[in-house]
Design an enzyme around this catalytic site. Structure first.
Site, PDB file in Angstrom:
ATOM      1  N   TYR A   1     -15.599  -0.997   7.678  1.00  0.00           N
ATOM      2  CA  TYR A   1     -14.216  -0.602   7.978  1.00  0.00           C
ATOM      3  C   TYR A   1     -13.853  -1.010   9.410  1.00  0.00           C
ATOM      4  CZ  TYR A   1     -10.250   2.725   8.376  1.00  0.00           C
ATOM      5  OH  TYR A   1      -9.025   3.322   8.554  1.00  0.00           O
TER       6      TYR A   1
ATOM      7  N   GLY B   1       0.847  -1.203   0.000  1.00  0.00           N
ATOM      8  CA  GLY B   1       0.000   0.000   0.000  1.00  0.00           C
ATOM      9  C   GLY B   1       0.875   1.244   0.000  1.00  0.00           C
TER      10      GLY B   1
ATOM     11  N   ASP C   1      -0.135  -7.052  -4.469  1.00  0.00           N
ATOM     12  CA  ASP C   1      -1.530  -6.892  -4.075  1.00  0.00           C
ATOM     13  C   ASP C   1      -1.707  -7.616  -2.737  1.00  0.00           C
ATOM     14  OD1 ASP C   1      -4.272  -7.146  -3.754  1.00  0.00           O
ATOM     15  OD2 ASP C   1      -4.645  -7.463  -5.898  1.00  0.00           O
TER      16      ASP C   1
ATOM     17  N   ILE D   1      -5.594  11.188   9.906  1.00  0.00           N
ATOM     18  CA  ILE D   1      -4.225  11.636   9.630  1.00  0.00           C
ATOM     19  C   ILE D   1      -4.277  12.800   8.641  1.00  0.00           C
ATOM     20  CG2 ILE D   1      -1.945  10.975   8.771  1.00  0.00           C
ATOM     21  CD1 ILE D   1      -2.768   9.531  11.377  1.00  0.00           C
TER      22      ILE D   1
ATOM     23  N   LYS E   1     -11.101  -3.648  10.916  1.00  0.00           N
ATOM     24  CA  LYS E   1     -10.018  -3.205  11.809  1.00  0.00           C
ATOM     25  C   LYS E   1      -9.988  -4.029  13.100  1.00  0.00           C
ATOM     26  CE  LYS E   1      -8.010  -0.089   9.280  1.00  0.00           C
ATOM     27  NZ  LYS E   1      -6.745  -0.455   8.624  1.00  0.00           N
TER      28      LYS E   1
ATOM     29  N   GLY F   1      -0.508   4.819  -1.017  1.00  0.00           N
ATOM     30  CA  GLY F   1      -1.641   5.382  -0.281  1.00  0.00           C
ATOM     31  C   GLY F   1      -1.241   6.609   0.527  1.00  0.00           C
ATOM     32  N   GLN F   2      -2.232   7.164   1.250  1.00  0.00           N
ATOM     33  CA  GLN F   2      -1.986   8.417   1.978  1.00  0.00           C
ATOM     34  C   GLN F   2      -0.838   8.257   2.981  1.00  0.00           C
ATOM     35  OE1 GLN F   2      -4.579   9.595   5.090  1.00  0.00           O
ATOM     36  NE2 GLN F   2      -3.988  11.736   5.020  1.00  0.00           N
TER      37      GLN F   2
HETATM   38  C1  AKB Z   1     -11.123   7.292   7.883  1.00  0.00           C
HETATM   39  O1  AKB Z   1     -11.680   8.368   8.116  1.00  0.00           O
HETATM   40  O2  AKB Z   1     -11.685   6.331   7.344  1.00  0.00           O
HETATM   41  C2  AKB Z   1      -9.688   7.127   8.305  1.00  0.00           C
HETATM   42  C3  AKB Z   1      -9.577   6.621   9.712  1.00  0.00           C
HETATM   43  C4  AKB Z   1      -9.829   7.510  10.837  1.00  0.00           C
HETATM   44  O3  AKB Z   1      -9.285   5.484   9.902  1.00  0.00           O
HETATM   45  N1  AKB Z   1      -8.990   8.371   8.164  1.00  0.00           N
END
Ligand code: AKB
Length: 320
Positions: free
Chosen positions: A142, A8, A53, A172, A146, A11-12
């Site tokens: 998400y 990755g 990947d 971030i 996590k 990515g950011q």
């Molecule tokens: C998001 O907003 O999805 C991310 C995070 C806080 O994990 N920046």
């Protein structure tokens, strides 16, 4: 020198983390792994680059063996808002990718860094001064990925002795690579809008407090944790880390100190609002401070001055 693979890497966080790791450990020792988005010239030309990947375990194993990788930083993920629209891909990358890294690490004796998030918490979590060890019942895909990543990382350490470590990152804020599809993205976009247009339409309502951190602290945190004395780590994975907590009014007020004509209006995104409402207002990161010396350098005032300076310079040069 021990070799590192960043998955990755465009990515950011991954793009800046790769460059920082190359500075610290030597460019030749840090492999940038990317999937689809073409890497910047700087990333491509400063060190080894491979297509990797996260969902392809065989390819990860191939690269780990080719470069004799010692540490994998697995930064591949779909951010919170975009994951709601594509739950299958979010699961495949966010859980499948973590599982692949852990399995390859088990077979090849690697350490693994896993970036969890404030998204691992949910509406039943205590929202103020959120403890390190507390209720985690997220209601986003998400968040589900996590929490699963945190549990898998703990499991692989306890069961197989894989040196897994990780952080729960807040939003971030950075001025190099734009985030894509996160709930906290507004806190990056506001700076670009302030420089370019002196106005910003905010998708989250006033009073929505979230933890945030400037990118240099986020990079230092990952490296410091991976370098920490393992004997001091009671948690290993999913350390709460934060540097500041603010709502849209507070960040806009800080920008106005530099750009007095800056105006913010609101057009609330209901999905982002619901996600943000389920996340902590502010986390307790005392375990990170005690166990490996976490100590952020940037606050809202210093970060805002730096963001506006860097983005202002890019704008003046016609780069944005
Ligand atoms: C998001 O907003 O999805 C991310 C995070 C806080 O994990 N920046």
């Amino acid at each position: 020198m021990k070799k590192i693979l960043v998955i990755g890497a465009v990515g950011q966080i991954g793009s800046e983390l790769t460059m920082r790791l190359r500075q610290v450990y030597g460019a030749a020792n840090v492999v940038a792994g990317y999937r689809k988005t073409e890497p910047s010239k700087e990333l491509a030309e400063s060190g080894p680059l491979e297509r990797v990947d996260a969902t392809d375990a065989a390819r990860i194993a191939e690269i780990v063996k080719k470069y004799k990788i010692y540490t994998i930083y697995n930064m591949a993920a779909l951010l919170s808002a975009v994951a709601e629209g594509n739950p299958v891909m979010a699961w495949n990358v966010g859980v499948g990718g973590v599982f692949n890294c852990l399995e390859v690490a088990r077979e090849n004796g690697c350490a693994v860094f896993f970036p969890s998030s404030i998204g691992a918490f949910g509406p039943t979590t205590p929202l103020d001064n959120t403890p390190q060890d507390t209720i985690q019942r997220p209601n986003t895909m998400y968040g589900v990925t996590k929490v699963t990543g945190e549990l898998l990382s703990d499991y692989y350490f306890k069961k197989f002795g894989v040196d897994t470590r990780g952080l729960r990152y807040p939003g971030i804020i950075s001025n190099v690579t734009l985030p894509g599809g996160g709930t906290t993205d507004y806190a990056v976009e506001i700076y670009y809008a302030a420089i370019k247009e002196k106005k910003f339409t905010c998708p989250l309502p006033a009073g929505t407090f979230l933890d945030m951190m400037y990118m240099p602290d986020a990079l230092d945190a990952a490296i410091a944790l991976m370098e920490a004395d393992p004997a001091r780590l009671k948690h290993r994975n999913a350390f709460n880390v934060t540097a500041m907590s603010f709502d849209p009014e507070i960040i806009a007020g800080e920008i106005k100190k530099h750009i007095p004509g800056f105006v913010m209006s609101y057009d609330i995104d209901p999905m982002k609002k619901a996600i943000a409402d389920s996340w902590p207002n502010s986390m307790d990161d005392s375990c990170a401070r005690e166990e490996w010396g976490w100590d952020p350098k940037w606050n809202l005032e210093t970060m805002t001055a730096d963001m506006l300076k860097v983005i202002g310079e890019k704008h003046a040069k016609g780069l944005i």
